[in-house]
Enzyme design. Sequence first.
Site, PDB file in Angstrom:
ATOM      1  CG  HIS A 121      -2.369  -1.324   1.307  1.00 52.53           C
ATOM      2  ND1 HIS A 121      -2.617  -1.324   1.937  1.00 52.53           N
ATOM      3  CD2 HIS A 121      -2.208  -1.612  -0.432  1.00 52.53           C
ATOM      4  CE1 HIS A 121      -3.541  -3.216   2.087  1.00 52.53           C
ATOM      5  NE2 HIS A 121      -3.453  -2.791   0.752  1.00 52.53           N
ATOM      6  CB  CYS A 129       3.256  15.627  -9.404  1.00 53.93           C
ATOM      7  SG  CYS A 129       1.779  16.692 -10.386  1.00 53.93           S
ATOM      8  CB  CYS A 154       3.548  19.923 -14.107  1.00 55.84           C
ATOM      9  SG  CYS A 154       2.462  18.998 -12.660  1.00 55.84           S
ATOM     10  N   GLY A 191      -1.032  -9.552  12.351  1.00 55.19           N
ATOM     11  CA  GLY A 191      -2.325  -8.087  12.881  1.00 55.19           C
ATOM     12  C   GLY A 191      -2.905  -7.737  11.729  1.00 55.19           C
ATOM     13  CG  ASN A 217      -5.484 -10.209  14.674  1.00 56.84           C
ATOM     14  OD1 ASN A 217      -6.402 -10.103  15.654  1.00 56.84           O
ATOM     15  ND2 ASN A 217      -5.684  -9.759  13.441  1.00 56.84           N
ATOM     16  CB  ALA A 235       2.569  -9.223  16.752  1.00 59.51           C
TER      17      ALA A 235
HETATM   18  C1  BJW Z   1      -3.535  -6.798  16.687  1.00 63.94           C
HETATM   19  C2  BJW Z   1      -2.942  -6.011  17.901  1.00 63.94           C
HETATM   20  C3  BJW Z   1      -1.212  -6.251  18.116  1.00 63.94           C
HETATM   21  C4  BJW Z   1      -4.603  -5.662  17.090  1.00 63.94           C
HETATM   22  N1  BJW Z   1      -0.716  -7.293  17.832  1.00 63.94           N
HETATM   23  N2  BJW Z   1      -2.436  -7.299  16.102  1.00 63.94           N
HETATM   24  C5  BJW Z   1     -13.225  -7.442  -3.408  1.00 63.94           C
HETATM   25  C6  BJW Z   1     -13.793  -7.533  -2.429  1.00 63.94           C
HETATM   26  C7  BJW Z   1     -14.598  -5.896  -1.733  1.00 63.94           C
HETATM   27  C8  BJW Z   1     -13.846  -5.712  -1.859  1.00 63.94           C
HETATM   28  C9  BJW Z   1     -12.703  -5.788  -2.658  1.00 63.94           C
HETATM   29  C10 BJW Z   1     -11.892  -6.827  -3.680  1.00 63.94           C
HETATM   30  N3  BJW Z   1     -11.462  -6.117  -4.298  1.00 63.94           N
HETATM   31  C11 BJW Z   1     -11.277  -4.796  -3.995  1.00 63.94           C
HETATM   32  C12 BJW Z   1     -12.152  -4.418  -3.589  1.00 63.94           C
HETATM   33  C13 BJW Z   1     -12.037  -2.734  -3.085  1.00 63.94           C
HETATM   34  C14 BJW Z   1     -11.401  -2.187  -1.813  1.00 63.94           C
HETATM   35  C15 BJW Z   1     -11.399  -3.233  -0.761  1.00 63.94           C
HETATM   36  O1  BJW Z   1     -10.882  -4.157  -0.388  1.00 63.94           O
HETATM   37  N4  BJW Z   1     -12.575  -2.665   0.426  1.00 63.94           N
HETATM   38  C16 BJW Z   1     -12.985  -3.676   1.148  1.00 63.94           C
HETATM   39  C17 BJW Z   1     -12.448  -3.036   2.662  1.00 63.94           C
HETATM   40  C18 BJW Z   1     -14.590  -3.799   0.688  1.00 63.94           C
HETATM   41  N5  BJW Z   1      -9.455  -2.046  -2.071  1.00 63.94           N
HETATM   42  C19 BJW Z   1      -9.008  -1.349  -2.881  1.00 63.94           C
HETATM   43  O2  BJW Z   1      -9.741  -0.344  -3.653  1.00 63.94           O
HETATM   44  C20 BJW Z   1      -7.839  -1.685  -3.028  1.00 63.94           C
HETATM   45  N6  BJW Z   1      -7.466  -1.464  -4.596  1.00 63.94           N
HETATM   46  C21 BJW Z   1      -8.111  -1.887  -5.373  1.00 63.94           C
HETATM   47  O3  BJW Z   1      -8.952  -3.034  -5.339  1.00 63.94           O
HETATM   48  O4  BJW Z   1      -7.565  -1.295  -6.911  1.00 63.94           O
HETATM   49  C22 BJW Z   1      -8.546  -2.298  -8.261  1.00 63.94           C
HETATM   50  C23 BJW Z   1      -9.629  -1.784  -8.319  1.00 63.94           C
HETATM   51  C24 BJW Z   1      -9.231  -0.500  -9.106  1.00 63.94           C
HETATM   52  C25 BJW Z   1     -11.128   0.395  -8.806  1.00 63.94           C
HETATM   53  C26 BJW Z   1     -11.893  -0.597  -9.184  1.00 63.94           C
HETATM   54  C27 BJW Z   1     -12.214  -2.384  -8.828  1.00 63.94           C
HETATM   55  C28 BJW Z   1     -10.875  -2.998  -7.863  1.00 63.94           C
HETATM   56  C29 BJW Z   1      -6.654  -0.474  -2.592  1.00 63.94           C
HETATM   57  C30 BJW Z   1      -7.406  -1.203  -1.326  1.00 63.94           C
HETATM   58  C31 BJW Z   1      -6.093   0.332  -0.810  1.00 63.94           C
HETATM   59  C32 BJW Z   1      -6.117   0.430   1.462  1.00 63.94           C
HETATM   60  N7  BJW Z   1      -5.354   1.447   1.537  1.00 63.94           N
HETATM   61  C33 BJW Z   1      -5.290   1.377   3.348  1.00 63.94           C
HETATM   62  C34 BJW Z   1      -4.819   2.886   3.899  1.00 63.94           C
HETATM   63  C35 BJW Z   1      -3.530   3.150   2.735  1.00 63.94           C
HETATM   64  C36 BJW Z   1      -2.966   4.453   3.956  1.00 63.94           C
HETATM   65  C37 BJW Z   1      -2.944   4.877   4.475  1.00 63.94           C
HETATM   66  O5  BJW Z   1      -2.413   4.126   5.540  1.00 63.94           O
HETATM   67  O6  BJW Z   1      -3.593   5.517   4.857  1.00 63.94           O
HETATM   68  O7  BJW Z   1      -4.802  -0.071   3.747  1.00 63.94           O
HETATM   69  S1  BJW Z   1      -7.485   0.942   3.865  1.00 63.94           S
HETATM   70  C38 BJW Z   1      -5.969   0.238   5.376  1.00 63.94           C
HETATM   71  O8  BJW Z   1      -6.820  -0.809   5.680  1.00 63.94           O
HETATM   72  C39 BJW Z   1      -4.379  -0.282   4.736  1.00 63.94           C
HETATM   73  C40 BJW Z   1      -4.417  -0.906   5.445  1.00 63.94           C
HETATM   74  O9  BJW Z   1      -3.250  -1.156   5.207  1.00 63.94           O
HETATM   75  C41 BJW Z   1      -5.152  -2.132   4.914  1.00 63.94           C
HETATM   76  C42 BJW Z   1      -5.969  -2.594   6.074  1.00 63.94           C
HETATM   77  O10 BJW Z   1      -5.897  -3.297   7.099  1.00 63.94           O
HETATM   78  P1  BJW Z   1      -4.766  -3.572   8.391  1.00 63.94           P
HETATM   79  O11 BJW Z   1      -3.788  -3.842   8.235  1.00 63.94           O
HETATM   80  O12 BJW Z   1      -5.425  -5.239   8.058  1.00 63.94           O
HETATM   81  O13 BJW Z   1      -5.475  -3.011   9.829  1.00 63.94           O
HETATM   82  P2  BJW Z   1      -7.156  -3.305  10.286  1.00 63.94           P
HETATM   83  O14 BJW Z   1      -6.856  -1.971  11.359  1.00 63.94           O
HETATM   84  O15 BJW Z   1      -8.123  -3.473   9.742  1.00 63.94           O
HETATM   85  O16 BJW Z   1      -7.087  -4.472  11.376  1.00 63.94           O
HETATM   86  C43 BJW Z   1      -5.480  -4.722  12.394  1.00 63.94           C
HETATM   87  C44 BJW Z   1      -5.232  -6.101  13.820  1.00 63.94           C
HETATM   88  O17 BJW Z   1      -4.616  -6.251  14.279  1.00 63.94           O
HETATM   89  C45 BJW Z   1      -7.374  -6.382  13.634  1.00 63.94           C
HETATM   90  O18 BJW Z   1      -6.795  -7.564  13.229  1.00 63.94           O
HETATM   91  C46 BJW Z   1      -6.495  -6.010  15.068  1.00 63.94           C
HETATM   92  O19 BJW Z   1      -7.965  -7.111  15.888  1.00 63.94           O
HETATM   93  C47 BJW Z   1      -5.157  -6.186  15.479  1.00 63.94           C
HETATM   94  N8  BJW Z   1      -4.312  -6.171  16.143  1.00 63.94           N
HETATM   95  N9  BJW Z   1      -3.840  -5.059  18.621  1.00 63.94           N
HETATM   96  C48 BJW Z   1      -1.446  -7.896  16.664  1.00 63.94           C
HETATM   97  N10 BJW Z   1      -1.133  -6.123  19.430  1.00 63.94           N
HETATM   98 ZN    ZN Z   2       3.731  16.893 -11.314  1.00 63.72          ZN
END
Ligand code: BJW
Ligand code: ZN
Length: 254
Positions: A121, A129, A154, A191, A217, A235
């Site tokens: 990500h 840009c 730009c 995580g 997790n 973790a």
């Molecule tokens: C602990 C702990 C401890 C707590 N120890 N553990 C198929 C099906 C459905 C939807 C889609 C699909 N394909 C695509 C989509 C759409 C969408 C999507 O997935 N939506 C779903 C949410 C429904 N995906 C996209 O849009 C992606 N792009 C894409 O598919 O492009 C192709 C396309 C283009 C155009 C049209 C269609 C398709 C892009 C996804 C980008 C995600 N971006 C983010 C933000 C990044 C920037 C930023 O940081 O601001 O990425 S969203 C956010 O979620 C971030 C993370 O990387 C990502 C995942 O989250 P993560 O890391 O799992 O965190 P949490 O908070 O969810 O979980 C934390 C966990 O830790 C929990 O389980 C806790 O229990 C645990 N925990 N303490 C260990 N101490």
């Molecule tokens: Zn530019």
Amino acid sequence: MDTLKLSEPIRQRVRSAARVVVFSGAGVSRESGLDTFRGAGGLWERMRPEELATPQAFRAEPERVWQWYAWRFRQVAEASPNPAHRAIARLEAVFPFYTVVTQNVDGLHRRAGSRNLLELHGALAHAFCNRCGRNRDMGEAIAESPESPPVCSCGGKFRPGVVWFGESLPEATLAGASDAATSCDLFLSVGTSGTVYPAAGLIELAYRAGACLIEVNPEPTPFSRLMDLCLTAPAGEALPALAEAMERCRWPST
Ligand code: BJW
Ligand code: ZN
């Protein structure tokens, strides 16, 4: 968690594993003081993702989005890798082919010493840009313009180098991660809530490839039922114990 005793079937899989993937999410950085996205206290409890983490949000309210990422950037700059990041980095010396695939944009795996690292990500450390694609350092961009995105020569606006909802993941990075997941013998999911695709699909790829799956997790995830082992602990506690148990399997005489 003090010492971890792995079952004999898991020990056998660890002993014979050549290809290992660690797949991480925001939870791995929780003990570095960084918020997760979902769940109690998570970033999305306070603000809606579509208002901040989409290209539409950046077009509609560039200042608000920029300030939010500037705040996140400062938090990350003040954070340090925790024992989980360090244990994950240490395991790179244990297996012949070892890949860390992270959804995190905080750079803490690299700062902990992980080298074979795929950042699905993007990274908060870079800005680019939105018109010509020019790259620059995010810290310098924020220092130059803390309240609103700096304007490029730009005429475009600099935005954080992260992947927002609806945007494609970097093609080569995703291909590398998919290859690693498809060919691995051992897959550790650490995580992550496993709710964001295509990243979460890597767990399915590893499962279908017959890899031994281990989840770390404190909460169950949609993938827990596929796992060979679930360590329901933070973790920062589970990873050092798991790394030590794996080292004992691989290097019994040490
Ligand atoms: C602990 C702990 C401890 C707590 N120890 N553990 C198929 C099906 C459905 C939807 C889609 C699909 N394909 C695509 C989509 C759409 C969408 C999507 O997935 N939506 C779903 C949410 C429904 N995906 C996209 O849009 C992606 N792009 C894409 O598919 O492009 C192709 C396309 C283009 C155009 C049209 C269609 C398709 C892009 C996804 C980008 C995600 N971006 C983010 C933000 C990044 C920037 C930023 O940081 O601001 O990425 S969203 C956010 O979620 C971030 C993370 O990387 C990502 C995942 O989250 P993560 O890391 O799992 O965190 P949490 O908070 O969810 O979980 C934390 C966990 O830790 C929990 O389980 C806790 O229990 C645990 N925990 N303490 C260990 N101490
Ligand atoms: Zn530019």
